[in-house]
Scaffold this motif. Structure first.
Motif, PDB file in Angstrom:
ATOM      1  N   LEU A 195      -5.718   5.241   6.887  1.00  0.00           N
ATOM      2  CA  LEU A 195      -4.722   5.768   6.065  1.00  0.00           C
ATOM      3  C   LEU A 195      -3.044   5.234   6.325  1.00  0.00           C
ATOM      4  O   LEU A 195      -3.058   4.564   7.085  1.00  0.00           O
ATOM      5  N   ILE A 196      -2.254   5.060   4.776  1.00  0.00           N
ATOM      6  CA  ILE A 196      -1.675   4.093   4.552  1.00  0.00           C
ATOM      7  C   ILE A 196      -0.004   5.154   4.599  1.00  0.00           C
ATOM      8  O   ILE A 196      -0.123   5.938   3.632  1.00  0.00           O
ATOM      9  N   VAL A 197       0.353   5.557   4.896  1.00  0.00           N
ATOM     10  CA  VAL A 197       1.988   6.095   5.204  1.00  0.00           C
ATOM     11  C   VAL A 197       3.112   5.202   5.436  1.00  0.00           C
ATOM     12  O   VAL A 197       3.201   4.757   6.352  1.00  0.00           O
ATOM     13  N   GLU A 198       3.547   5.707   4.346  1.00  0.00           N
ATOM     14  CA  GLU A 198       4.642   3.996   3.763  1.00  0.00           C
ATOM     15  C   GLU A 198       4.865   4.845   2.406  1.00  0.00           C
ATOM     16  O   GLU A 198       4.305   4.948   1.510  1.00  0.00           O
ATOM     17  N   ASP A 199       6.631   4.563   2.430  1.00  0.00           N
ATOM     18  CA  ASP A 199       7.810   5.366   0.769  1.00  0.00           C
ATOM     19  C   ASP A 199       8.163   4.501   0.010  1.00  0.00           C
ATOM     20  O   ASP A 199       8.580   4.976  -1.037  1.00  0.00           O
ATOM     21  N   GLU A 205       7.151   2.355  -2.976  1.00  0.00           N
ATOM     22  CA  GLU A 205       6.310   2.290  -3.969  1.00  0.00           C
ATOM     23  C   GLU A 205       5.503   0.478  -3.882  1.00  0.00           C
ATOM     24  O   GLU A 205       4.246   0.880  -3.727  1.00  0.00           O
ATOM     25  N   GLN A 209       2.943  -0.948  -1.176  1.00  0.00           N
ATOM     26  CA  GLN A 209       2.011   0.821  -0.596  1.00  0.00           C
ATOM     27  C   GLN A 209       0.840   0.007  -1.386  1.00  0.00           C
ATOM     28  O   GLN A 209       0.053  -0.503  -1.175  1.00  0.00           O
ATOM     29  N   LYS A 215      -2.524  -1.511  -0.551  1.00  0.00           N
ATOM     30  CA  LYS A 215      -3.626  -1.481  -0.942  1.00  0.00           C
ATOM     31  C   LYS A 215      -4.399  -2.153  -1.156  1.00  0.00           C
ATOM     32  O   LYS A 215      -5.582  -2.378  -0.956  1.00  0.00           O
ATOM     33  N   VAL A 233      -8.602   2.856   1.475  1.00  0.00           N
ATOM     34  CA  VAL A 233      -7.559   3.310   1.326  1.00  0.00           C
ATOM     35  C   VAL A 233      -6.671   4.691   0.834  1.00  0.00           C
ATOM     36  O   VAL A 233      -7.532   4.588  -0.437  1.00  0.00           O
ATOM     37  N   ILE A 245      -3.314   6.554   0.303  1.00  0.00           N
ATOM     38  CA  ILE A 245      -1.618   6.832   0.348  1.00  0.00           C
ATOM     39  C   ILE A 245      -0.952   7.561   0.658  1.00  0.00           C
ATOM     40  O   ILE A 245      -1.244   8.548   0.284  1.00  0.00           O
ATOM     41  N   GLY A 297       3.008   9.394   0.804  1.00  0.00           N
ATOM     42  CA  GLY A 297       5.051   8.679   1.060  1.00  0.00           C
ATOM     43  C   GLY A 297       5.644   9.213   1.413  1.00  0.00           C
ATOM     44  O   GLY A 297       6.670   9.196   2.730  1.00  0.00           O
TER      45      GLY A 297
END
Length: 454
Positions: free
Chosen positions: A9-13, A15, A18, A22, A30, A32, A34
């Motif tokens: 899980l990638i927690v990133e705002d 884009e 992101q 990915k 992966v 995503i 935000g």
């Protein structure tokens, strides 16, 4: 296929970042997110093993409050998850705070894809190792198992088990004294299984649960026509346990006239069924239990002294659950696994607030109460973790012994906290030391000083 790939899980705002992450981590499945809401939703639905978390999330993209809030929720909902925190805000201070709150590692922005990839892969490897260890621990049984079935890490209970093992292959009668719900029948079964009578039958009867006018027939059996409704000859519990073990639970509830007949059987090793004249030899070992004060009952004329000494050749006092520090947690985890498998497979463990509630409750109903509470909680739980409110324990302060000596009180507190930490970490020394906020060498010194088992 994605189903076979480890879930990240990638927690990133951002884009752009992101998409870059990915693409870089194509060998992972992966997911995503935000913001906090989508991150927690993904955590619940996808159950990722590893999370990369940007602390600067909306509505606080220039700070860390929202990111730390996400970290706290992840640790509460799925504490086994490996969270790698990334931030450009006050890197050193943020790193220390993140690790203190349970993060696996920290990486300072701007992100180097290759270096972050190494950290991510290490995190997946560690998660896999810990998962395998948990699986092996579950197969072996939570905590230490004694007498084959009983789970305990408390020296008080281990001592009881060792005593039972020593007397198992003798013919002495054993009396188990302890409050209701402490596991006396389980200990009696353990004694039977450890004895040379293990191939015989183990028969248990609760003397308090059977009406007085029926108890004699239950114990000694009856011949056909002995009384109204006796349409066939029936063996009693004593005869059914021939070659094995008879467990008399709540033996203090046997009425005086029947005590005489039981004493005669113990002395002569023969029985007469109700309505019969034949003496039937029976080779049955008796193990009994009670929560009552039989010596007081003897003084009041409610229990025969000669029967007491026949039944109590070896007396074993069974500690209450409150007297077994750490065992409530171990037993709760074992009960949760059993009930989850049976009734609610989505439940996987306890949230920290539930473990704290279990540790803090005095358990007046002992193991039976704990089992019932966990069963209820598994049914009531909405998510993957059981929370304190699911246990419905309310609030109760633990009653401590009346210890006025400061050194003794401090040692007592140390022992208790260390046992609870060992129970929560399933005996893992590194996790226990981290939980207690001490180094591994210090923990080893304390274990040796207090003679605590791991």
């Amino acid at each position: 296929m994605a189903d076979n790939k480890p879930k990240l899980l990638i927690v990133e705002d951002d884009e752009g970042l992101q998409a870059q992450l990915k693409w870089a981590y194509d060998d992972f499945d992966v997911v995503i997110a935000g913001d906090r809401a989508s991150a927690i939703a993904a955590l619940r639905s996808e159950a990722p093993s590893v999370v990369t978390l940007d602390l600067g999330l909306p509505p606080d993209p220039d700070g860390t409050t929202e990111g730390f809030a996400v970290l706290d929720e992840i640790m509460a909902l799925k504490p086994d998850t490996k969270v790698i925190v990334a931030s450009g805000h006050g890197a050193r201070e943020s790193a220390l705070t993140a690790i203190e709150r349970g993060a696996y590692d920290f990486y300072q922005k701007p992100v180097d894809i290759d270096q972050l990839g190494l950290i991510v892969r290490r995190a997946f490897n560690l998660f896999a190792i810990e998962a395998e260890n948990r699986k092996l621990a579950a197969q072996a049984g939570e905590g230490n198992r004694v007498l084959g079935q009983m789970i305990t890490a408390a020296p008080e209970m281990v001592k009881v088990a060792r005593t039972i093992e020593r007397v198992a292959n003798t013919n002495v009668s054993v009396m188990l004294l302890g409050a209701s719900g402490t596991g006396k029948e389980l200990l009696a079964r353990g004694l039977h299984d450890a004895s040379d009578r293990r191939d015989g039958t183990f028969v248990a009867i609760n003397c308090a649960a059977i009406p007085e006018n029926l108890l004699e027939s239950e114990l000694f059996g009856h011949e056909k026509g002995a009384f109204t409704g006796a349409v066939k000859t029936t063996e009693g519990k004593i005869e059914q346990a021939d070659g094995g073990t008879l467990f008399l639970d709540e033996v203090g509830d046997i009425p005086l006239p029947l005590q005489v007949k039981l004493l005669r059987f113990i002395q002569e090793r023969t029985i007469e069924r109700i309505g019969g004249r034949k003496h039937i030899p029976v080779d049955t070992r008796i193990v009994c239990a009670t929560h009552q004060d039989l010596e007081k009952m003897i003084g009041e004329g409610a229990f025969r002294e000669d029967l007491f000494y026949r039944l109590a050749e070896v007396v074993i006092k069974v500690p209450s659950l409150a007297e077994r520090p750490g065992d409530a947690t171990l037993l709760a985890k074992a009960f949760l696994k059993r009930f989850a498998d049976e009734m609610n497979p989505s439940v996987t463990g306890f949230a920290p607030d539930a473990l704290a509630a279990i540790d803090g409750w005095p358990w007046p109903g002992n193991v039976r109460e704990l089992e019932n509470r966990v069963k209820r909680a598994v049914i009531m739980a909405d998510g993957k973790l059981v929370h304190a409110e699911d246990l419905d324990l309310g609030t109760a302060a633990e009653e401590e012994g009346d210890v006025l000596n400061l050194k003794s009180a401090r040692e007592q507190a140390d022992r208790k906290v260390i046992r609870h930490a060992l129970a929560r970490s399933e005996g893992n020394i590194s996790s226990t030391a981290k939980m207690l906020g001490i180094s591994r060498p210090t923990l080893y010194d304390l274990l040796k000083q207090y003679d605590l088992q791991t």
